[in-house]
Design a protein around this motif. Structure first.
Motif, PDB file in Angstrom:
ATOM      1  N   ASP A   1      10.048  34.512  33.460  1.00  0.00           N
ATOM      2  CA  ASP A   1      10.437  35.357  31.530  1.00  0.00           C
ATOM      3  C   ASP A   1       9.815  34.102  31.407  1.00  0.00           C
ATOM      4  OD1 ASP A   1      12.851  37.104  31.991  1.00  0.00           O
ATOM      5  OD2 ASP A   1      14.317  34.453  32.337  1.00  0.00           O
ATOM      6  N   ALA A   2       8.533  33.021  31.351  1.00  0.00           N
ATOM      7  CA  ALA A   2       7.690  33.161  30.830  1.00  0.00           C
ATOM      8  C   ALA A   2       5.874  33.692  31.352  1.00  0.00           C
ATOM      9  CB  ALA A   2       7.256  31.574  31.228  1.00  0.00           C
ATOM     10  N   ARG A   3       6.445  34.406  32.847  1.00  0.00           N
ATOM     11  CA  ARG A   3       5.290  34.642  33.331  1.00  0.00           C
ATOM     12  C   ARG A   3       5.380  36.207  32.696  1.00  0.00           C
ATOM     13  NH1 ARG A   3       7.014  35.215  38.701  1.00  0.00           N
ATOM     14  NH2 ARG A   3       6.768  32.987  39.762  1.00  0.00           N
ATOM     15  N   ALA A   4       5.693  36.930  32.678  1.00  0.00           N
ATOM     16  CA  ALA A   4       6.898  38.063  31.820  1.00  0.00           C
ATOM     17  C   ALA A   4       6.162  38.593  30.624  1.00  0.00           C
ATOM     18  CB  ALA A   4       8.268  38.730  31.684  1.00  0.00           C
ATOM     19  N   THR A   5       6.068  36.934  29.734  1.00  0.00           N
ATOM     20  CA  THR A   5       5.776  36.664  28.424  1.00  0.00           C
ATOM     21  C   THR A   5       4.509  37.334  28.177  1.00  0.00           C
ATOM     22  OG1 THR A   5       8.119  36.179  28.109  1.00  0.00           O
ATOM     23  CG2 THR A   5       6.625  35.446  26.356  1.00  0.00           C
TER      24      THR A   5
ATOM     25  N   PHE B   1      14.215  28.446  29.734  1.00  0.00           N
ATOM     26  CA  PHE B   1      13.055  28.429  30.518  1.00  0.00           C
ATOM     27  C   PHE B   1      12.702  28.596  31.926  1.00  0.00           C
ATOM     28  CE2 PHE B   1      14.896  25.007  27.492  1.00  0.00           C
ATOM     29  CZ  PHE B   1      14.531  25.458  25.777  1.00  0.00           C
ATOM     30  N   GLU B   2      12.931  30.109  32.692  1.00  0.00           N
ATOM     31  CA  GLU B   2      12.961  30.338  33.555  1.00  0.00           C
ATOM     32  C   GLU B   2      10.743  30.762  33.756  1.00  0.00           C
ATOM     33  OE1 GLU B   2      14.047  30.971  36.281  1.00  0.00           O
ATOM     34  OE2 GLU B   2      16.412  30.163  36.061  1.00  0.00           O
ATOM     35  N   LEU B   3      10.294  30.537  34.397  1.00  0.00           N
ATOM     36  CA  LEU B   3       9.481  30.320  34.788  1.00  0.00           C
ATOM     37  C   LEU B   3       9.112  32.069  34.744  1.00  0.00           C
ATOM     38  CD1 LEU B   3       6.229  29.541  34.575  1.00  0.00           C
ATOM     39  CD2 LEU B   3       7.121  29.553  37.399  1.00  0.00           C
TER      40      LEU B   3
END
Ligand code: HEC
Length: 201
Positions: free
Chosen positions: A148-152, A144-146
């Protein structure tokens, strides 16, 4: 005699595998959309990156790939960190909605993301396409890393950020989805409570 014939066929193979004349392909595509409204003509005209990917059969040179991904990265408009992850319930509806983007749509139709057409997301889904990889447990697998969410978010905004000749639609760049809708879809993938991360079947 048979052997000579066989050899001739083998020699002809590379010719058969050649890329068809691009101008002819363009003409066939344009003719297939002859009844589309005037404003839609540009939709069947390849942009620069599509042309490169067609002509190289999705095998651009390293320099071409680098130029495409660099331009894609520069195109992404990221919201502030507090707005990267929206509401997963809305995101689920958007991901499962294949409406919009067709010239037969009623005016004002809100487009969905149509993600399910290409991806498995929650394991409980009854049907899904397999053109893209399964996104099951997407956030959980990334702790749930932010970042990674940003990259997604960036990937959904413009998929060419990670793969020059991606066949995934450019949802943000082409204004299919708003920033809020993309954030909601990101939440569907990254919220620990989303069925993407909780479903066991
Ligand atoms: C027309 C098919 C298609 C649609 C529709 C589509 N995708 Fe994709 N997607 C792909 C393909 C193919 C890949 C793998 C190649 C790539 O990375 O571009 C991919 C890759 C991805 C990845 C990266 C996967 C990884 O390995 O990390 C994510 C995340 C993703 N898609 C999310 C979405 C979301 C969310 C939607 C809906 C808003 C969506 N996709 C709609 C085809 C599609």
């Amino acid at each position: 005699m048979v052997r000579i014939f066989f050899l001739a066929c083998l020699l002809a193979l590379p010719a058969l595998a050649q890329t068809p004349d691009p101008a002819r392909v363009e003409a066939v595509v344009a003719a297939s959309f002859a009844s589309a409204p005037a404003g839609w003509k540009s939709r069947v005209t390849q942009d620069a990156l599509q042309e490169i990917c067609s002509l190289t059969r999705n095998q651009p040179s390293a320099a071409q790939a680098e130029a495409i991904t660099a331009a894609a990265k520069a195109s992404v408009v990221l919201p502030p960190d507090s707005a990267i992850i929206g509401d997963w319930r809305n995101g689920e509806k958007i991901a499962q909605n294949g409406q919009g983007g067709q010239f037969s749509d009623a005016p004002g139709t809100v487009s969905g993301g149509n993600c399910y057409a290409c991806h498995q997301m929650a394991l409980s889904e009854i049907s899904y396409g397999t053109l893209g990889p399964s996104l099951s447990k997407y956030g959980k697998l990334r702790d749930f890393e932010l970042a990674d969410a940003r990259a997604t978010f960036a990937k959904i905004f413009n998929p060419h950020v990670t793969l020059a000749c991606s066949t995934m639609p450019r949802f943000g760049l082409n204004k299919v989805l708003t920033a809020q809708q993309i954030a909601d879809v990101v939440a569907f993938l990254f919220d620990p409570a989303s069925p993407v991360n909780t479903d066991t079947k």
